[in-house]
Enzyme design. Structure first.
Site, PDB file in Angstrom:
ATOM      1  N   HIS A   7       0.836  -1.201   0.000  1.00 48.60           N
ATOM      2  CA  HIS A   7       0.000   0.000   0.000  1.00 48.60           C
ATOM      3  C   HIS A   7       0.877   1.260   0.000  1.00 48.60           C
ATOM      4  CE1 HIS A   7      -3.790   2.156   1.216  1.00 48.60           C
ATOM      5  NE2 HIS A   7      -2.889   3.042   1.595  1.00 48.60           N
ATOM      6  N   GLU A   8       1.841   1.284   0.892  1.00 52.91           N
ATOM      7  CA  GLU A   8       2.705   2.472   0.990  1.00 52.91           C
ATOM      8  C   GLU A   8       3.640   2.605  -0.209  1.00 52.91           C
ATOM      9  OE1 GLU A   8       1.987   4.763   3.043  1.00 52.91           O
ATOM     10  OE2 GLU A   8       0.516   3.500   4.038  1.00 52.91           O
ATOM     11  N   HIS A  11       1.876   4.360  -2.956  1.00 55.66           N
ATOM     12  CA  HIS A  11       1.928   5.812  -2.742  1.00 55.66           C
ATOM     13  C   HIS A  11       3.279   6.374  -3.190  1.00 55.66           C
ATOM     14  CE1 HIS A  11      -1.915   6.048  -0.852  1.00 55.66           C
ATOM     15  NE2 HIS A  11      -1.555   5.486   0.296  1.00 55.66           N
TER      16      HIS A  11
END
Length: 128
Positions: A7-8, A11
């Site tokens: 997820h990170e 980003h």
């Protein structure tokens, strides 16, 4: 742990590729949150089953919308309506953007296919 890191990293990928304006552009933030929820496995069937939150028709899309909305509300002091509007405005294009995977890696097998696609990404490029 893999899901959180993925997820990170999505980003981080968005930050480098799209030069996301995290603090001034709500649509940028919404798009990155949609992509991260979609591609990281946050809304996989197994995760949703463990949360006792599952459905059949369009459930993955609704989960991605909800998780993106909650993420925006967690980091910005905006109304729920403003956050929902930002998510709705960019949802279609951001949900369908599967870079850098090329597909949604729903499971280990899909992840292997995504990695294979990544390795072969320039194989048929006539410009090289």
């Amino acid at each position: 742990m893999n899901r959180v890191v993925t997820h990170e990293l999505i980003h981080a990928f968005d930050h480098c590729r799209a030069h996301v304006d995290w603090f001034n552009n709500m649509k940028h933030l919404a798009c990155s949150e949609i992509r991260a929820a979609n591609l990281s496995g946050d809304c996989s069937f197994g995760n949703e089953l463990s949360r006792f939150n599952f459905g059949l028709k369009q459930h993955h899309q609704q989960c991605v919308r909800d998780r993106a909305l909650r993420s925006i509300l967690a980091v910005r002091k905006v109304s729920r309506e403003e956050a929902k509007l930002a998510v709705d405005q960019v949802f279609e294009s951001c949900f369908n953007d599967h870079e850098p995977f090329g597909r949604i890696p729903h499971n280990q097998n899909e992840a292997r296919f995504a990695y294979r696609d990544f390795q072969n990404r320039d194989r048929y490029n006539a410009n090289l």
